[in-house]
Design an enzyme around this catalytic site. Structure first.
Site, PDB file in Angstrom:
ATOM      1  N   ASP A  32     -63.216 -69.151  61.886  1.00 40.20           N
ATOM      2  CA  ASP A  32     -62.363 -68.262  62.680  1.00 40.20           C
ATOM      3  C   ASP A  32     -61.181 -67.716  61.896  1.00 40.20           C
ATOM      4  O   ASP A  32     -60.022 -67.818  62.327  1.00 40.20           O
ATOM      5  CB  ASP A  32     -61.858 -68.999  63.924  1.00 40.20           C
ATOM      6  N   GLU A 208     -65.401 -62.977  72.737  1.00 43.78           N
ATOM      7  CA  GLU A 208     -64.349 -63.893  72.307  1.00 43.78           C
ATOM      8  C   GLU A 208     -63.527 -63.245  71.203  1.00 43.78           C
ATOM      9  O   GLU A 208     -63.774 -62.106  70.798  1.00 43.78           O
ATOM     10  CB  GLU A 208     -64.961 -65.201  71.774  1.00 43.78           C
TER      11      GLU A 208
END
Length: 555
Positions: A32, A208
């Site tokens: 991420d 997301e």
């Protein structure tokens, strides 16, 4: 002591350096990635899940050479990970800069198990000096969700955008947003669903990782979609305000290596954008590298990639429209980011690349009790316990990598054990260590503890508790006090554990399949990747036997 480590490194030196890679730009699991430029400085921050300290901050001046400068969450008051479950802890961060202040938003999932996945509250910490390693205590937002992102509009309004669900039953994910007061974290407007993503709106679409940008007078919303596996992708939308309404890019997804699962880099997504000082653009994303085309062998996990971005008709184009890869021809410098690591523990402080499994209750190590050694005082927790063992970890940074330590340890019983491990989490660890016998006779043994996948029998499905079988072996050592070199040799599909006592030659003991470090037990997720570790444990009891490590070699 003749070390297998020296032999492996010498063989590696014979390789053709012309094949050196630029991606992943920070090798080893760093999921991420969030990307930021401030002046001539570049920063990447990544997720850490149940490990501590949380959120490493990497710095570069040239986009090629990256150094770890600290962690955003480095005090227990910021991140108390006590008993945090596997795959819980710190999820995706976002690093932003506004009017002299760095803002790091993230989410800590303290409750995250197969039967109870309570949504968490996100928060942010701040600093005015990112190189100081001194960040504020958290300020929490009101909403429940994760992947939070901050955006400052031109009129001074501050928006927080995140991933949330419609309710706890249907669990349809979406991108939500509120205006917030940064002094308190309080919401100033109700949570608003601003986008459902580009995929069919069901529980697998998983929009997301939102980021909002204002570029040349147009607002953009970039998100990840498709979950964290081969369907993972990046899409982008644009609109007249930070909340939309959104026009989707007709060329979405702008990044999706999963369209061709034969490519060496997969699961691409969770992207971020930065504009360089010269007006050009770059992006970041995560990706995995399945070995030999096998998605069951990707033990290094999700790693950060960067790539050039151009603009056509007001839309970003990733890497010239081509899939991202390990080597981008003609881009930046052709420098291998994988570097050998050696620590002889002569420095008065441990370096930032070593970390813990969860927040330590108290200090359990010393660099001064025995000069030139790292002494670990064991505690009652062992690798695999859902708590904080006396253990230091460091990320594995190459599939072809050897890890070696020299250990001096005198166990007092079969409960005292010190050694090394290659692990992903509580249910995914393989160890080689020194231990004693039940009688406490002074005899020492090498114990290995390795996993192999279990096989389903009949209609009874494999679960978290029976997904793997642990195989244990004991090898008696010849002395009660000679130093022992413990070694883990990794390659693309397997690991070998071995040892050398005193001046003896290296003895391999067991080889196991890396599938046990790539495929999580049922009901769990593979969010991180393999790390090497050193530890000392009383296996459920306090221990007074110190473990002295002379060095840590990794390369």
């Amino acid at each position: 002591m003749r070390s297998i480590f020296a032999i492996v490194v010498a063989l590696a030196a014979l390789k053709d350096f012309a094949s050196a890679l630029i991606n992943p730009i920070i090798p080893g699991w760093n999921p991420d990635p969030t990307f930021l430029r401030v002046g001539s400085d570049y920063f990447i921050a990544t997720s850490t899940f149940e490990t501590w300290p949380g959120v490493p901050i990497y710095h570069s001046k040239d986009l090629v050479n990256w150094n770890l400068i600290g962690h955003g969450l480095n005090r227990p008051s910021q991140l108390p990970l006590f008993g945090t479950p596997f795959a819980g802890g710190v999820w995706a961060p976002a690093l932003r800069y506004h009017h002299g202040v760095y803002y790091l938003t993230t989410t800590a999932r303290y409750v995250y198990t197969a039967e109870f996945r309570q949504f968490p509250r996100s928060f942010y910490v701040t600093t005015t000096d990112i190189f100081s390693n001194k960040w504020s205590d958290p300020i929490y937002f009101d909403f429940l969700g994760y992947d939070s992102d901050l955006f400052w509009d031109t009129n001074g309004d501050v928006y927080c955008t995140w991933c949330g669900i419609n309710n706890a039953v249907d669990k349809i994910y979406g991108i939500y947003q509120s205006k917030v007061d940064l002094a308190t974290g309080d919401s100033l407007t109700p949570a608003q669903l601003i986008f459902n993503g580009t995929l069919p709106s069901n529980s697998t679409a998983r929009p997301e990782g939102p980021h909002v940008y204002l570029i040349n007078g147009t607002y953009y919303l970039m998100i990840a979609e498709g979950g964290t596996d081969v369907h993972h992708r990046t899409t982008i939308q644009r609109g007249p305000s930070p909340s939309g309404p959104w026009e989707s890019n007709p060329n979405n997804p702008i990044l999706f290596n999963g369209a061709n699962i034969s490519l060496p880099v997969q699961d691409t997504g969770h992207s971020d954008l930065v504009e360089l000082e010269d007006g050009t653009w770059w992006g970041s994303a995560l990706g995995v590298r399945p070995q030999a085309g096998n998605f069951s062998h990707q033990q290094l996990g999700r790693e950060p990639y960067i790539f050039p971005v151009t603009w056509e008709d007001g839309w970003p184009v990733v890497n010239g429209g081509e899939p991202i890869s390990e080597h981008l021809e003609g881009v930046l410098e052709d420098v291998d980011p994988v570097k050998p690591y050696y620590n002889d523990f002569s420095h008065p402080r441990l370096d930032e690349s070593l970390f813990y499994m969860r927040t330590p209750y108290k200090t359990f190590h010393s660099l001064t009790a025995r000069r030139g050694y790292l002494r670990i005082k064991g505690n009652a927790y062992a690798p695999g316990d859902r708590d904080s063992p006396a253990m230091f970890m460091r990320k594995q940074t190459s599939y072809e990598q050897t890890f070696e330590v020299q250990l001096e340890f005198s166990p007092t019983s079969n409960l005292t054990e010190a050694g090394i491990s290659v692990l992903v989490g509580d249910s995914m660890h393989n160890d080689i260590a020194i231990t004693g016998d039940f009688a406490g006779s002074g005899k020492r043994y090498i114990i290995t503890r390795t996993l192999r996948p279990a096989t389903q029998v009949g209609p009874w499905a494999l679960t978290l508790t029976n997904n793997t079988i642990t195989e244990v072996s004991y090898t008696e050592l010849n002395t009660e006090d000679e130093p022992v070199a413990l070694t883990i040799i990794g390659n693309s599909t397997e690991y070998t554990l071995g040892y050398a006592e005193g001046n003896s030659t290296f003895t391999p003991l067991v080889t196991f399949d890396s599938v046990t470090l790539s495929v999580p037990p049922g009901g769990n997720f593979f969010f991180t990747g393999a790390s090497f570790a050193i530890y000392n444990t009383g296996k459920g009891m306090p221990t007074l036997a110190p473990a002295d490590f002379k060095y840590w070699k990794q390369g």
